[in-house]
Scaffold this active site. Structure first.
Site, PDB file in Angstrom:
ATOM      1  N   ARG A 194       0.804  -1.236  -0.096  1.00 27.75           N
ATOM      2  CA  ARG A 194       0.289   0.025   0.083  1.00 27.75           C
ATOM      3  C   ARG A 194       0.956   1.429  -0.049  1.00 27.75           C
ATOM      4  O   ARG A 194       2.078   1.264   0.058  1.00 27.75           O
ATOM      5  CB  ARG A 194      -1.071   0.007   1.159  1.00 27.75           C
ATOM      6  CG  ARG A 194      -2.057  -1.049   1.240  1.00 27.75           C
ATOM      7  CD  ARG A 194      -2.605  -1.160   2.458  1.00 27.75           C
ATOM      8  NE  ARG A 194      -1.937  -1.768   3.306  1.00 27.75           N
ATOM      9  CZ  ARG A 194      -2.483  -1.841   4.826  1.00 27.75           C
ATOM     10  NH1 ARG A 194      -3.764  -1.479   5.088  1.00 27.75           N
ATOM     11  NH2 ARG A 194      -1.586  -2.481   5.729  1.00 27.75           N
ATOM     12  N   LYS A 252       1.536   2.060   7.236  1.00 25.02           N
ATOM     13  CA  LYS A 252       1.841   1.400   8.326  1.00 25.02           C
ATOM     14  C   LYS A 252       2.710   2.138   9.320  1.00 25.02           C
ATOM     15  O   LYS A 252       3.259   3.248   8.694  1.00 25.02           O
ATOM     16  CB  LYS A 252       2.596  -0.026   8.104  1.00 25.02           C
ATOM     17  CG  LYS A 252       1.673  -1.001   7.542  1.00 25.02           C
ATOM     18  CD  LYS A 252       0.547  -1.101   8.169  1.00 25.02           C
ATOM     19  CE  LYS A 252       0.725  -2.080   9.334  1.00 25.02           C
ATOM     20  NZ  LYS A 252      -0.487  -2.540  10.262  1.00 25.02           N
ATOM     21  N   TYR A 274      -1.188   4.594  10.316  1.00 22.31           N
ATOM     22  CA  TYR A 274      -1.730   3.762  11.490  1.00 22.31           C
ATOM     23  C   TYR A 274      -0.307   3.626  12.471  1.00 22.31           C
ATOM     24  O   TYR A 274       0.999   3.387  11.919  1.00 22.31           O
ATOM     25  CB  TYR A 274      -2.049   2.400  10.976  1.00 22.31           C
ATOM     26  CG  TYR A 274      -3.338   2.419  10.247  1.00 22.31           C
ATOM     27  CD1 TYR A 274      -4.380   2.426  10.962  1.00 22.31           C
ATOM     28  CD2 TYR A 274      -3.454   1.749   9.036  1.00 22.31           C
ATOM     29  CE1 TYR A 274      -5.703   2.314  10.212  1.00 22.31           C
ATOM     30  CE2 TYR A 274      -4.751   1.982   8.221  1.00 22.31           C
ATOM     31  CZ  TYR A 274      -5.651   2.030   8.831  1.00 22.31           C
ATOM     32  OH  TYR A 274      -7.117   2.175   8.196  1.00 22.31           O
ATOM     33  N   HIS A 310      -0.876   2.003  16.087  1.00 22.84           N
ATOM     34  CA  HIS A 310      -1.202   0.788  16.926  1.00 22.84           C
ATOM     35  C   HIS A 310       0.263   0.641  18.089  1.00 22.84           C
ATOM     36  O   HIS A 310       0.843  -0.141  18.162  1.00 22.84           O
ATOM     37  CB  HIS A 310      -1.182  -0.698  16.058  1.00 22.84           C
ATOM     38  CG  HIS A 310      -2.204  -0.738  15.258  1.00 22.84           C
ATOM     39  ND1 HIS A 310      -3.594  -0.757  15.551  1.00 22.84           N
ATOM     40  CD2 HIS A 310      -2.045  -0.528  13.805  1.00 22.84           C
ATOM     41  CE1 HIS A 310      -4.151  -0.654  14.388  1.00 22.84           C
ATOM     42  NE2 HIS A 310      -3.276  -0.481  13.283  1.00 22.84           N
ATOM     43  N   GLU A 354      -6.271   5.102  13.479  1.00 21.72           N
ATOM     44  CA  GLU A 354      -7.160   3.877  14.127  1.00 21.72           C
ATOM     45  C   GLU A 354      -7.803   4.335  15.268  1.00 21.72           C
ATOM     46  O   GLU A 354      -8.699   3.896  15.896  1.00 21.72           O
ATOM     47  CB  GLU A 354      -6.357   2.820  14.611  1.00 21.72           C
ATOM     48  CG  GLU A 354      -5.303   2.870  15.871  1.00 21.72           C
ATOM     49  CD  GLU A 354      -3.969   3.399  15.209  1.00 21.72           C
ATOM     50  OE1 GLU A 354      -3.072   3.332  16.105  1.00 21.72           O
ATOM     51  OE2 GLU A 354      -3.611   3.893  14.313  1.00 21.72           O
ATOM     52  N   SER A 362     -10.784  -2.684   8.240  1.00 22.27           N
ATOM     53  CA  SER A 362     -11.319  -3.846   9.007  1.00 22.27           C
ATOM     54  C   SER A 362     -12.209  -4.407   8.126  1.00 22.27           C
ATOM     55  O   SER A 362     -12.249  -5.697   8.168  1.00 22.27           O
ATOM     56  CB  SER A 362     -12.279  -3.081  10.191  1.00 22.27           C
ATOM     57  OG  SER A 362     -11.420  -2.534  11.018  1.00 22.27           O
ATOM     58  N   ASP A 378     -20.323 -12.044  20.849  1.00 24.26           N
ATOM     59  CA  ASP A 378     -20.219 -10.705  21.173  1.00 24.26           C
ATOM     60  C   ASP A 378     -21.098 -10.520  22.512  1.00 24.26           C
ATOM     61  O   ASP A 378     -21.933 -11.008  22.904  1.00 24.26           O
ATOM     62  CB  ASP A 378     -20.982  -9.645  20.077  1.00 24.26           C
ATOM     63  CG  ASP A 378     -20.278  -8.172  20.073  1.00 24.26           C
ATOM     64  OD1 ASP A 378     -19.323  -7.853  19.484  1.00 24.26           O
ATOM     65  OD2 ASP A 378     -20.527  -7.535  21.153  1.00 24.26           O
ATOM     66  N   SER A 393     -21.151 -13.748  24.431  1.00 25.00           N
ATOM     67  CA  SER A 393     -19.757 -14.122  24.761  1.00 25.00           C
ATOM     68  C   SER A 393     -19.239 -14.256  26.180  1.00 25.00           C
ATOM     69  O   SER A 393     -18.478 -13.586  26.646  1.00 25.00           O
ATOM     70  CB  SER A 393     -18.635 -13.438  23.748  1.00 25.00           C
ATOM     71  OG  SER A 393     -17.508 -13.722  23.803  1.00 25.00           O
ATOM     72  N   VAL A 411      -7.133 -11.152  13.537  1.00 20.62           N
ATOM     73  CA  VAL A 411      -7.260 -10.078  13.223  1.00 20.62           C
ATOM     74  C   VAL A 411      -6.861  -8.952  13.907  1.00 20.62           C
ATOM     75  O   VAL A 411      -6.466  -8.159  13.608  1.00 20.62           O
ATOM     76  CB  VAL A 411      -8.676  -9.872  12.480  1.00 20.62           C
ATOM     77  CG1 VAL A 411      -8.454  -8.547  11.452  1.00 20.62           C
ATOM     78  CG2 VAL A 411      -9.010 -11.004  11.471  1.00 20.62           C
ATOM     79  N   ALA A 412      -6.861  -9.283  15.490  1.00 19.46           N
ATOM     80  CA  ALA A 412      -6.431  -8.207  16.326  1.00 19.46           C
ATOM     81  C   ALA A 412      -5.054  -8.146  16.650  1.00 19.46           C
ATOM     82  O   ALA A 412      -4.642  -7.651  17.592  1.00 19.46           O
ATOM     83  CB  ALA A 412      -7.274  -8.527  17.606  1.00 19.46           C
ATOM     84  N   ASP A 469      -2.682  -6.596  15.072  1.00 15.90           N
ATOM     85  CA  ASP A 469      -1.859  -5.453  15.214  1.00 15.90           C
ATOM     86  C   ASP A 469      -1.936  -4.704  16.758  1.00 15.90           C
ATOM     87  O   ASP A 469      -1.334  -3.856  16.994  1.00 15.90           O
ATOM     88  CB  ASP A 469      -2.804  -4.371  14.345  1.00 15.90           C
ATOM     89  CG  ASP A 469      -2.169  -4.368  12.915  1.00 15.90           C
ATOM     90  OD1 ASP A 469      -1.028  -4.767  12.799  1.00 15.90           O
ATOM     91  OD2 ASP A 469      -2.715  -4.146  11.860  1.00 15.90           O
ATOM     92  N   ALA A 507       0.192  -9.400  10.312  1.00 13.46           N
ATOM     93  CA  ALA A 507      -0.162  -8.086  11.098  1.00 13.46           C
ATOM     94  C   ALA A 507      -0.527  -7.028   9.979  1.00 13.46           C
ATOM     95  O   ALA A 507      -0.932  -5.968  10.323  1.00 13.46           O
ATOM     96  CB  ALA A 507       1.113  -7.439  11.718  1.00 13.46           C
TER      97      ALA A 507
END
Length: 371
Positions: free
Chosen positions: A15, A75, A94, A96, A118, A134, A198, A220, A267-268, A270, A299
């Site tokens: 990217r 990134k 981003y 993180h 983010e 996302s 959830d 959850s 996917v979490a 990062d 990541a």
């Protein structure tokens, strides 16, 4: 303002922070744009396209960092890039930071003003600059998980959609936000048996209305989570606490209850990952196995579909980039409290509370910085 973008150097990151169209928009507003040579090749954007948009092509990243007031990336800056940041410079990308103490320390030391995509908010506590990535990552998580389930890749050898006379694979999606919703859409589309977990009753109601009988929803709780992942062939970790480290919802002990060759896609990652056994991987070497369970923890998942991801990202980041360039960062943030929520570091201070709490820094509010 002189705005620069550089070629991303993270593993298999294709990217780019500014498309030629975004560069054109900045130039049209009277700004100067510097683009590192070949920065856009990963999305099929040649240097000539940037030049036609009015940008200046610069030979090296070092020259871009040295000459520009604002750096627009995708990134988080890598160590060699962080060494080129300077006091008073604006970094817009981003970050993180919560699970990354080394990056945080370097940004604090540099004196840079760092605005993180983010944590920029929108109406209703939405995260509009995180949302498109996302969406991409949620959809890709099922593709990646389906591949990892193949026997040749260490998985159980299960086809998610099954075939006539053979039951479909079971997919558990932990988290019903943007990532989880998009993952569930893809898994349902493949014909999998999908359960979404959830803790928010409103989210569960919305998902239930949307998917009707095509996917199941479940609260959850610890017991429900443990039971669901024990039955799953593929588990998608789609949990987000804005700006903070992700909670470790799946422990190593739980892996022993899962089917050998089942797949976890985190996917979490990062934000540190939501599985206790997760650690970041790359597109070069995307998976590893712990106790017979395949882990996919890349990541920068959206980097694999760089063109789609870059244009989706620029659609939402460009308006704020223009505001910062037009008004200066301080006035832009003062005028827009949602953008102010993106301020994570300024002049050696941590200005995002979750990051300060996670990494043990004193917290300075953006309002204090803005006066």
């Amino acid at each position: 303002m002189r705005v620069g973008t550089v070629r991303e150097i993270k593993n298999h990151e294709y990217r780019v922070g500014l498309t030629p169209e975004s560069a054109c928009e900045l130039v049209a507003h009277g700004h100067e744009v510097w683009v590192e040579k070949s920065a856009g090749l990963g999305i099929g954007a040649a240097d000539s396209a940037y030049a036609a948009a009015g940008a200046r092509i610069i030979d090296t990243a070092a020259e871009v960092f040295a000459g520009c007031e604002m750096i627009v990336k995708v990134k988080e800056p890598q160590a060699v890039e962080r060494a080129m940041l300077r006091e008073g410079q604006i970094l817009y990308t981003y970050l993180h930071l919560a699970p990354d103490p080394e990056q945080t320390a370097d940004l604090v030391k540099s004196g840079v003003t760092a605005i993180a995509y983010e944590t920029v908010t929108g109406p209703g506590n939405s995260l509009p600059l995180l949302k498109p990535m996302s969406q991409v990552a949620g959809r890709m998580s099922v593709q990646a998980g389906a591949t990892a389930l193949e026997k040749a890749h260490g998985g159980r050898g299960v086809l998610l959609g099954g075939v006539p006379g053979v039951m479909p694979g079971k997919v558990a999606v932990i988290g019903g936000g943007v990532v989880g919703f998009n993952a569930a859409q893809m898994a349902v589309g493949l014909g999998a048996d999908v359960t979404i977990l959830d803790r928010n009753p409103d989210v569960l109601e919305r998902l239930g209305i949307y998917f009707e009988a095509r996917a199941k929803t479940r609260f959850s709780s610890t017991a429900n989570l443990a039971e669901t992942i024990a039955e799953a062939d593929l588990v998608i970790g789609a949990v987000l606490i804005p700006g903070a480290a992700a909670p470790k919802l799946v422990t190593r002990d739980m892996l022993s209850t899962m089917k050998t060759g089942a797949v976890l896609v985190d996917v979490a990652i990062d934000q540190g990952g939501c599985f206790e056994t997760s650690h970041p991987t790359t597109h070069d070497d995307p998976t590893f196995t712990v106790d017979g369970i395949v882990h996919y923890c890349v990541a920068n998942m959206p980097g694999a579909v760089a063109r789609t991801s870059t244009y989706a990202l620029n659609n939402v980041t460009l308006p704020h980039a223009l505001a910062i360039a037009n008004l200066g960062w301080k006035q832009a943030l003062a005028d827009d409290p949602h953008l102010a929520n993106g301020l994570n570091v300024h002049a050696g201070q941590i200005t995002y509370e979750a990051v300060a709490s996670e990494l043990g820094y004193d917290y300075t509010s953006p309002q204090t910085v803005l006066g």
